[in-house]
Design an enzyme around this catalytic site. Sequence first.
Site, short mmCIF file in Angstrom:
data_model
loop_
_atom_site.label_atom_id
_atom_site.label_comp_id
_atom_site.label_asym_id
_atom_site.label_seq_id
_atom_site.Cartn_x
_atom_site.Cartn_y
_atom_site.Cartn_z
N MET A 15 -2.34 10.99 6.57
CA MET A 15 -1.27 11.37 5.63
C MET A 15 -0.76 12.78 5.95
O MET A 15 0.44 13.02 6.03
CB MET A 15 -1.78 11.35 4.18
N ASN A 104 -4.08 12.31 -5.11
CA ASN A 104 -4.11 11.62 -6.40
C ASN A 104 -5.15 12.27 -7.31
O ASN A 104 -6.13 11.65 -7.71
CB ASN A 104 -4.46 10.14 -6.20
N SER A 130 3.85 9.19 -2.78
CA SER A 130 3.64 7.75 -2.63
C SER A 130 4.37 7.19 -1.42
O SER A 130 5.44 7.67 -1.06
CB SER A 130 4.12 7.01 -3.88
N LYS A 184 2.40 10.14 -11.19
CA LYS A 184 1.87 9.38 -10.04
C LYS A 184 0.74 8.45 -10.49
O LYS A 184 0.61 7.33 -10.00
CB LYS A 184 1.38 10.34 -8.94
N HIS A 187 2.40 5.55 -12.00
CA HIS A 187 2.98 4.79 -10.87
C HIS A 187 1.90 3.85 -10.32
O HIS A 187 2.14 2.66 -10.08
CB HIS A 187 3.46 5.77 -9.79
N ASN A 188 0.72 4.37 -10.12
CA ASN A 188 -0.36 3.56 -9.55
C ASN A 188 -0.80 2.46 -10.52
O ASN A 188 -1.15 1.36 -10.10
CB ASN A 188 -1.54 4.43 -9.14
N ARG A 446 -11.01 -4.86 -43.07
CA ARG A 446 -11.54 -3.48 -42.99
C ARG A 446 -11.78 -2.92 -44.38
O ARG A 446 -12.77 -2.25 -44.65
CB ARG A 446 -10.57 -2.57 -42.22
C1 6PG Z 1 0.73 5.20 -3.02
C2 6PG Z 1 -0.55 4.51 -3.40
C3 6PG Z 1 -1.75 5.27 -3.01
C4 6PG Z 1 -3.07 4.60 -3.44
C5 6PG Z 1 -3.33 3.29 -2.82
C6 6PG Z 1 -4.73 2.74 -3.01
O1 6PG Z 1 1.49 5.43 -3.95
O2 6PG Z 1 0.98 5.48 -1.85
O3 6PG Z 1 -0.60 4.37 -4.79
O4 6PG Z 1 -1.66 6.54 -3.59
O5 6PG Z 1 -4.07 5.46 -3.08
O6 6PG Z 1 -2.41 2.37 -3.29
O7 6PG Z 1 -5.11 2.66 -4.34
P1 6PG Z 1 -6.40 1.80 -4.75
O8 6PG Z 1 -7.44 2.04 -3.69
O9 6PG Z 1 -6.85 2.31 -6.07
O10 6PG Z 1 -5.95 0.38 -4.76
#
Ligand code: 6PG
Length: 469
Positions: A15, A104, A130, A184, A187-188, A446
């Site tokens: 990256m 992240n 991302s 972000k 987003h995930n 309740r």
């Molecule tokens: C992005 C992705 C990235 C993330 C992977 C893996 O936006 O480029 O969200 O940041 O790390 O998608 O995520 P998981 O391992 O939790 O599936």
Amino acid sequence: MADRYDFGLVGLGVMGRNFILNVADNGFTAFGNDLDEEKVNALIEEGGDTNRVNATSDVSTFVNSLSTPRKIMLLVPAGKIVDVVIEGLLPHLDEGDIIIDGGNSFFTDTDRREAYLKEKGINFFGAGVSGGAKGARKGPSIMPGGSRAAYQHVKPVFEAVSAKYKGEPCVAYLGPKSAGNYVKMVHNGIEYGLMQLTSEIYDLLKKAGGLTNEELHETYAKWNAGRLQSFLVEITSEIFAQKDDLGEGHLVDKILDKAKQKGTGKWTSQNAMDLGIPVPTIDIAVSMREISALKTERIQADELYNRPKPELLVKDSLISKAEQALYFSFIITYAQGMHQLADASREYGYELQLGEIAKVWRAGCIIRAALLADITEAFNEDNTLQNLLLSPSFVEKINETVDAARELVTYGATNGIPLPGLSNALTYFDAYTSSRLPLNLIQAQRDYFGSHTYERLDREGIFHTEWEE
Ligand code: 6PG
């Protein structure tokens, strides 16, 4: 070696290396830093001209090679390493310098780091990036949060390197403190939901329609040319075309059905619970990764119970309904994520502009989709919109597709095909659009067992009843 470099980057993994080369491609000079000499040398070699891209393993040389205020981006694994790198940089920095965490990181860690560095006169940004390795090289979507004033120094680089949607950069200043990391994270969470839904529809097309991998490839490719156009639908289509290098047939059939996760989806769910905002499609996507991990138990249980043999459906009609159901549930997933962002913005003082966020997601990122142009428009028309489902422009899209979702959920339940994402999306929709839910009974229960009190429909006040008398 150039006199002073415009941009610094720590962490020359895939990256980091790709991001720094992208910076250099866009006319800025860039300097990298990594403890690993091999990575340093690889970047120098790939950069081609050390006046443009250079690197060192020495922190002091690195920091002193940058123009001020220094702009130093970290692309290192989230967690303790970020703190270690910051501590290593600190003795060499000057007031006004800028550190950008592009990983992240959990948003509360970003808040802690921002406050700590502010005391030392250093600006700290949490900037979600991302788009994976390819995005970093060719144009990611970038979600920065931090000091608005300091962003002016970072803006030219970010706008140049980011993905472009019809010429507009997929980056914007999102808000103070951890706003960028928070966005972000959500987003995930949305990414998890969309991936779960895509995989359920695959299961359905295969079991109820008997589609081959070739047909799945064609179906997803066709969808990608229509309103479902998105990065995830596009790569799904390509996945079905991939042959297995190590044996016969298609690779997808040989991949172990246990999905891993690094935690960002789970954080989204956990935080949504803390905020009291329902995101059930994201929750179930996390749970499904957990259920998938129980492979040995699943095999054992599979032998204990009878499952109905799925009744085959007419292919064309199934494909058309599946397209509608996927579109419906994609909308619901975005609606849940945006709802969480709206609430988090109030809770954490981010002052998020949801239209701006949808705009930044239109290209470069994993959840980029044609739908985001419509979402951007809906929030631009009404930036106080609480939920996408309340936007008049989405009513028609939902009305047109919800019946297909109902049919497929019914089919899945009758035929033993788990469609938890789709059924959750549908249940969320049905509940969110019900002016009357049966939770009056929960309030009565309740109050019955715990004197927890209740409110009434017909008069103001707080009430308690002695139920047993
Ligand atoms: C992005 C992705 C990235 C993330 C992977 C893996 O936006 O480029 O969200 O940041 O790390 O998608 O995520 P998981 O391992 O939790 O599936």
